[in-house]
Scaffold this motif. Sequence first.
Motif, PDB file in Angstrom:
ATOM      1  N   THR A  22     104.030   2.062 -12.816  1.00 50.23           N
ATOM      2  CA  THR A  22     103.818   2.827 -11.933  1.00 50.23           C
ATOM      3  C   THR A  22     103.526   1.983 -10.755  1.00 50.23           C
ATOM      4  OG1 THR A  22     101.437   3.602 -12.209  1.00 50.23           O
ATOM      5  CG2 THR A  22     103.672   4.514 -13.454  1.00 50.23           C
ATOM      6  N   CYS A  23     103.925   3.065  -9.480  1.00 48.08           N
ATOM      7  CA  CYS A  23     103.746   2.039  -8.324  1.00 48.08           C
ATOM      8  C   CYS A  23     102.890   2.862  -7.813  1.00 48.08           C
ATOM      9  CB  CYS A  23     104.602   1.665  -6.664  1.00 48.08           C
ATOM     10  SG  CYS A  23     105.470   1.084  -7.152  1.00 48.08           S
ATOM     11  N   LEU A  50     103.725   6.822  -1.336  1.00 46.58           N
ATOM     12  CA  LEU A  50     104.515   5.949  -1.836  1.00 46.58           C
ATOM     13  C   LEU A  50     106.506   6.245  -1.266  1.00 46.58           C
ATOM     14  CD1 LEU A  50     105.606   3.791  -3.579  1.00 46.58           C
ATOM     15  CD2 LEU A  50     105.634   5.580  -5.418  1.00 46.58           C
ATOM     16  N   ALA A  53     110.133   1.100  -4.207  1.00 44.11           N
ATOM     17  CA  ALA A  53     110.499   0.265  -4.608  1.00 44.11           C
ATOM     18  C   ALA A  53     111.456  -0.635  -5.623  1.00 44.11           C
ATOM     19  CB  ALA A  53     109.594   0.964  -6.444  1.00 44.11           C
ATOM     20  N   CYS A  97     105.997  -2.415  -4.175  1.00 40.64           N
ATOM     21  CA  CYS A  97     105.515  -1.110  -4.199  1.00 40.64           C
ATOM     22  C   CYS A  97     105.385  -1.077  -2.167  1.00 40.64           C
ATOM     23  CB  CYS A  97     104.631  -0.334  -4.542  1.00 40.64           C
ATOM     24  SG  CYS A  97     105.123  -0.313  -6.145  1.00 40.64           S
ATOM     25  N   TYR A  99     105.360   1.991   1.507  1.00 40.84           N
ATOM     26  CA  TYR A  99     104.234   2.243   1.672  1.00 40.84           C
ATOM     27  C   TYR A  99     104.539   3.213   3.379  1.00 40.84           C
ATOM     28  CZ  TYR A  99     102.295   2.302  -2.708  1.00 40.84           C
ATOM     29  OH  TYR A  99     101.837   2.376  -3.639  1.00 40.84           O
ATOM     30  N   SER A 106     103.367  -3.143   1.652  1.00 33.35           N
ATOM     31  CA  SER A 106     103.565  -3.328   0.797  1.00 33.35           C
ATOM     32  C   SER A 106     102.484  -3.863  -0.081  1.00 33.35           C
ATOM     33  CB  SER A 106     105.355  -3.810   0.487  1.00 33.35           C
ATOM     34  OG  SER A 106     104.632  -5.530   0.859  1.00 33.35           O
ATOM     35  N   SER A 108     102.261  -5.936  -4.194  1.00 34.00           N
ATOM     36  CA  SER A 108     103.483  -6.187  -5.327  1.00 34.00           C
ATOM     37  C   SER A 108     102.376  -6.493  -6.684  1.00 34.00           C
ATOM     38  CB  SER A 108     104.315  -7.821  -4.465  1.00 34.00           C
ATOM     39  OG  SER A 108     105.256  -7.324  -4.075  1.00 34.00           O
TER      40      SER A 108
END
Length: 138
Positions: A22-23, A50, A53, A97, A99, A106, A108
């Motif tokens: 998950t992010c 978010l 992804a 991920c 945003y 981002s 990672s």
Amino acid sequence: MLAAAALLSIAPHAAALDRLVTCPTELQPQAIRITAAAGWVPRIEAPLKLYAAGMSAGPPGSSQTRPGKEIHKDKELVSTSYGFAPDARPNHVWLDCTYGEGGEISISRRLDERTRECTITMFKPVPGEPRKIEMKCS
């Protein structure tokens, strides 16, 4: 004009082989550090939600974004599959991920080197809510 560089204070680490990854749904203001030009005082008023992804073949800044293969698309969601060769070099499986309103920031996360495939499903955005994204890796 405000010249700012956004830096995140997120500790990098290798994850165990995940079946479901998950992010974070949002980045809190205190997790973000902005270095502004002289005379400017930065402020972040709200969490960044978010946005999207994806996968990359190297750490942040390596510009090694991996193209995925779209496996399902309809008006409610898009699913994309990413494959990783078993003989690829170490450190090659990263979850990215992004945003903000358009993915401006981002973070990672390196996934276990045994990861061979990940599928990312992005659902239709709901205004005012964090974007729902599901990720499964094997």
